[in-house]
Design an enzyme around this catalytic site. Sequence first.
Site, short mmCIF file in Angstrom:
data_model
loop_
_atom_site.label_atom_id
_atom_site.label_comp_id
_atom_site.label_asym_id
_atom_site.label_seq_id
_atom_site.Cartn_x
_atom_site.Cartn_y
_atom_site.Cartn_z
N ASP A 69 48.48 31.81 44.76
CA ASP A 69 47.03 31.88 44.64
C ASP A 69 46.40 31.88 46.03
O ASP A 69 46.98 32.44 46.97
CB ASP A 69 46.53 30.69 43.81
CG ASP A 69 45.31 31.03 42.97
OD1 ASP A 69 44.24 31.23 43.58
OD2 ASP A 69 45.42 31.11 41.74
N HIS A 102 40.10 28.32 44.36
CA HIS A 102 40.70 28.74 43.09
C HIS A 102 42.09 28.12 42.90
O HIS A 102 42.42 27.61 41.81
CB HIS A 102 40.78 30.26 43.03
CG HIS A 102 41.14 30.80 41.68
ND1 HIS A 102 42.43 31.07 41.30
CD2 HIS A 102 40.35 31.11 40.62
CE1 HIS A 102 42.43 31.54 40.06
NE2 HIS A 102 41.17 31.58 39.62
N ASN A 194 39.46 38.59 32.97
CA ASN A 194 38.21 38.11 32.39
C ASN A 194 37.15 39.19 32.23
O ASN A 194 35.96 38.91 32.31
CB ASN A 194 37.62 36.99 33.26
CG ASN A 194 38.61 35.90 33.57
OD1 ASN A 194 39.50 35.61 32.77
ND2 ASN A 194 38.46 35.28 34.73
N SER A 254 42.16 32.45 34.05
CA SER A 254 42.90 31.89 35.18
C SER A 254 42.98 30.37 35.09
O SER A 254 43.80 29.74 35.76
CB SER A 254 42.25 32.30 36.50
OG SER A 254 40.90 31.87 36.54
#
Length: 842
Positions: A69, A102, A194, A254
């Site tokens: 990530d 994130h 998304n 996520s």
Amino acid sequence: MKLTRHLLLIALLALVVELAGMVPKAEAAYPQSTDPMRVKQVYLDMIHINEAWAAAGDAKTSMVVAVVDTGVDLTHPDLAGNFVEGTNLLQSGKKPSDDNGHGTNVAGVIAATMNNDKGITGIAPNAKIMPIKALEADGTGGEAKLGEGIRYAVDHGAKIVVLSLGLNKYSDYLANIVQYAEDHDVLLVAAVGNEGTSVKYPAAYPTVLAVGGVTPDKHADSRSNSGPELDLMAPWDVYTTSLGGGYQYQDGSSMAAPQVAAAAALVWAKYPGMHAYQVRDLLKQTAEDLEIAGWDAKTGYGLLRVDQALTQPYTEDRFEPNNRQDKAAKLPVHASIHATLSSAQDQDWYAIDAAYDGAIALLLRSGDSSGIRVRVDSGETYTSGGAADAGQTFTFPVRKGRTYIQLQSVDRTRKTSLSYSLSTDFLIYQDPFENNDKQYKAFALPDRSQTIRGTFHKKGDLDWFVLPIEKSGTMRLRLSVDTARIDPVIFLQKEGEKGVTIDQSGDGTTEISSLMELLPGQYYIRVSNIKDYSEPITGEYALVIEYNPKLIDPNEPNDKSYQATFVGMFSEYEGLFHKNDDVDWFEFRMNKDGLAQVSLTNIPSARTLFATLYDSSLKEQGFYKSQYGADSLFMEKALDQGTYYIKLQADKWFLSQMYQLKAGSYPLVSGFIDIDGHWAVDAISKLTQQEIISGYGNYRFAPDRSITRAEAATVLTRALKLSKLRQLRFSDLTSSHWAYDNVAKGVQAGLIDGYPDGTFGPDRTLTRMEMTQMLARSMNMTGKRRGNSPFNDVDESYWGIGILKQMWADGWISGYPDGTFRPDAEATRAEFVTMLAKVLNR
């Protein structure tokens, strides 16, 4: 007292034995979370985490979960101490610290420390996070670093890799990395995306657990991507660790993916002998069905249930019972499964639903050298040779909709079970315009507006079309797609000229050209995916060509009265308005007095037409206007013999369609256009002049229309000038009826009666017998029954036979040439007027 001492001795003895390692310790479970912000972690209750922790087994086993990530906040108080060494792939030698937040969100969902009097708790508190920074500070990244991150995790001891990121592009490079992880028994878990479109890669690869998100009421979130690659759902909304040592609400697939990764860590910790595919299958087979039973493209196999994954036994064949077609297990067109045939008598049936026509490529690997026979419901049969390692691939055509496949052991005497793995892939149909990959192979299209549907069925597919334009005009191109895996591009080129590329939008969006002016020539249109997206795509595009030839008004110039276009009667003329102040003049001639009719049709729906009628001296005779949204305008006016003009205008110019004009004239006889030459013209004219009868107010008498009882009573009372009046008592005739007074006069004079049921039936049509009776009564005839019936369709028992005999004998009526009178047929207005005129002329 003795019992108490006895129990105490037993307890002390047990403690000594345990400390000496002589008795194995019972499995310990996680306690309930007492973290202060646990109350905000509602998503944990949706996946039944408390029950899962109670059944989790050895809490000391640590599974390494790699988070590929933006990095992780390595100093976060709820995460510190829960890391193993990771890497920063963007800046070599630097720590994989998070500069976006994130990755820290993801890590907290998995492994925030439990019961440390701080913040929240992770789903797998004893898991160790391997932070791998592969994304930039803005959260973006490419397939190279993503693949490098997965490989690093595999090579450095991670058992689970969570990928809360995605790309629309398929990549052979990334597919090989995913297979590398599978070959090394490492489980990959990824978010579907998304955008409410197609599942992103790497989640879309068959061996990756693809995770979408559900709302608190357990419905798929509308933003969660879906499709045949979707596996599991987990809560969309979470409360988790944030950059800088804090906490925050976050949402998206996520945030759903790390919940599944953490659940996998708990499962693997409890069952360390499992393989990655078994952990993957266990999570699927223990999921909670949502909306549709079994797998579906919106919710996969259902909602993650960590408690069931830790309490329900793993089965090597989760699809049983599926030994009959009506019990077939549903499989997506992109799937990777493991199952068994229990014996030669066992059959495994699967149902695959395809969204398009195409083909399914089925890769079959059996657990030993025994072969497996595959039968498709269309009748094709394929047999694997039992190659345990490489397997065999069979490709068979399918239509849009459901296809059934049946698997059975080739060895019909086998009594032991036979394990196998099965992978499916879908190949979309080749569109009907192929082979058109080169400009010189362009598919020729007609020069009109149209919609073309096509596919990119092979690697590097390009679709060329050629449009031969014979008339100047305008064109607009619109290219839409039904999957985010296509970033559509239009290339337009006139033969011999430089082309133009239209690529303004991104993945899954529509490209629209400007409205282009075209001159005659050959126009080439190329439809493609962007260059980087060269792989075959499961999806369709729609190319809409809006072509409007430039129309030319054949009557121009006719902007002045002296330029007026002469209009022949009952001929059609077309025109348009090329600018806002354009005026079109037309001239027509009335050869004798009569009614002029002018119709304008095919008016554009967004335009209003104005028409002015002038005589030969340009004196206005009438002004007319079409209703907004109406496509026609009708004008009608009685005119004397002579020359007339029509001036047309529009509220705004239009060139895309032609209005149509038609003029006609009809002679007026006694003010009517529909009695000229009619057999009853003299009677109608005579009674009209005497103001006994009238038409319908639009220059029409309608002589052949049936006359009603109310109309007949009105005409008769006018003709006879009846004046006396009395109140009527008919149930269906009130004083508000337009003919009430005249009916009352006729009834009082004894010319007409009501019906036995107390009604009059004013709007019922008058029969020929009723008409004859009314007129006979006006002449005081009562009817004579002597002699035979003069008509072959009226016998002696008919109620009006006497009147008919007398009226016929005195020459007032005659029948039809076939000898009938048809007494119960409807009387026409012409028949009634003719008989009345005859009576009045006695």
